[in-house]
Design an enzyme around this catalytic site. Structure first.
Site: not given
Ligand code: PLP
Length: 397
Positions: A113, A184, A209-210, A356
């Site tokens: 990400f 992660d 939040y996911k 997705r």
């Molecule tokens: C959703 C996601 C994020 C989002 O980070 P936030 O700081 O919560 O906005 C970061 N890394 C990955 C791999 C994600 O899937």
């Protein structure tokens, strides 16, 4: 066996919607709405500042962390909540790099990400001294574990394709090469079984939040393996990570164990929502969730491939090689997704061409899969997506 009708009854799911985006923002658990209202009224409202002790607010980051720990194979006292995932990535990376002196490379993959990669770039810039981020294709990570690699930072499930890394195998390979690991779990926690301790992971982070349904902006978590917990030096040395925050000493001394990964005042309302959201795991077994998720994604893939020849599967075909989402490619993916959303089937779009769909068995069943395939087939067969309104990009895709 988990009763998925019972788990589904715990969520507020708007009538007429098929919600295939719980991988991006989980739906509202009914208990979370009640719990937040009670926290506001009875705790913030009536207890005021006394809530920090009387309502246990100060212990919440560790208490809730332990409950998440059970879902990710982390022992009590090794996970703590707070801040955003991006911040937790920074903390874990900075600590891991410092624990492996003499090496200057953070290794990641091109499917990670962007925020994780941006954070790594920023950390390298701050550290100077030749620190750099190296990204390779997801399948080439193991081969890239050179003696220069200080930390291997990977997201277990690829946010675009759903490709699942072999956490145990890659962690062992990293350790054999003398590197530490930061995993992660953004698309893993609550989606599939994770065994951090069993894999020997050094650090892990994730958002809530996911698949954990804490609501928009819910706090992230960080895991530090017990062997590092009292040696990891916090880069973000905030007062609540201090050994004695209320001694108000002039200089920082890290707190004991995982407590040192706290930074500042925790978000109590969001933690209350998360704590209530986690109650569903009292009646759901993550292994059942994984098994059902595979059934749902298999059915969705075969349904879409049979009905929509223009869509190309972007996810691994083998269920064991993907997480709980399915992605398809199409050059007009954005417009197609808007047409779906207009018809009550909610997924999302990831540039440049990915549609997705997340499958969360806690509230999605086979009927929704069949209905979603039918709507998608109709949108494709009639080119219903081919309208200027569906091509206009919104700020969040
Ligand atoms: C959703 C996601 C994020 C989002 O980070 P936030 O700081 O919560 O906005 C970061 N890394 C990955 C791999 C994600 O899937």
């Amino acid at each position: 066996m988990t009763d998925f009708a019972a788990t589904r009854a715990r969520f507020h799911l708007p009538e007429g919607l098929i919600y295939l985006d719980g991988n991006s923002l989980g739906p509202l658990p009914l208990a979370a709405a009640d719990r937040v209202a009670a926290t506001i009224r009875d705790e913030w409202g009536d207890m005021l500042i006394r809530g920090w002790n009387a309502a246990g607010w100060m212990d919440m980051p560790a208490r809730v962390g332990d409950r998440i720990g059970r879902l990710i194979g982390a022992a009590p006292g090794t996970v703590v909540m707070g801040d955003t995932l991006s911040i937790k990535v920074y903390q874990a990376l900075a600590a891991a790099v410092e624990l492996n002196p003499g090496r200057r490379v953070i290794l990641s993959d091109s499917g990670n990400f962007p925020s994780d990669l941006y954070i790594a770039e920023g950390l390298c810039r701050t550290l100077g001294q030749g620190f750099r981020l190296v990204t390779v294709a997801p399948g080439e990570v193991e081969a890239a574990l050179s003696p220069e690699v200080a930390v291997m930072m990977l997201t277990e499930v690829d946010y675009r394709t759903g490709r699942l890394h072999d956490m145990a195998g890659l962690t062992a390979a990293a350790h054999a090469a003398g590197a530490l690991t930061v995993w992660d779990l953004a698309h893993s926690a609550g989606a599939l079984p994770v065994d951090l301790a069993g894999a020997g992971a050094d650090f892990a982070v994730g958002c809530t939040y996911k698949y954990l349904n804490s609501g928009p902006g819910g706090p992230a978590f960080i895991y530090v393996a017990p062997r590092w917990a009292d040696r990891a030096r916090p880069a973000l040395s905030g007062w609540l990570g201090h050994d004695a925050p209320f001694a108000f000493e002039p200089s920082y001394r890290p707190g004991r164990g995982i407590e040192r990964m706290r930074v500042g005042t925790p978000p109590i309302l969001q933690l209350a929502a998360l704590e209530a959201a986690l109650d569903v795991w009292d009646i759901a077994d993550i292994r059942d969730v994984r098994a059902r998720s595979i059934e749902l994604t298999e059915a969705f893939i075969s349904g879409v491939e049979a009905a929509c020849p223009g869509l190309v599967l972007a996810s691994p075909r083998a269920p064991a090689a993907r997480g709980s989402q399915v992605s398809f490619r199409h050059p007009e993916g954005y417009a197609i997704m808007q047409a779906l959303i207009a018809r009550g089937v909610i997924g999302d779009f990831r540039a440049p061409d990915i549609l997705r769909f997340g499958f969360t068995p806690l509230f999605i069943g086979m009927q929704e899969v069949r209905d979603a395939v039918e709507v998608l087939a109709e949108v494709m067969a009639t080119a219903a997506w081919d309208r200027p309104a569906y091509r206009a990009r919104a700020r969040v895709t």
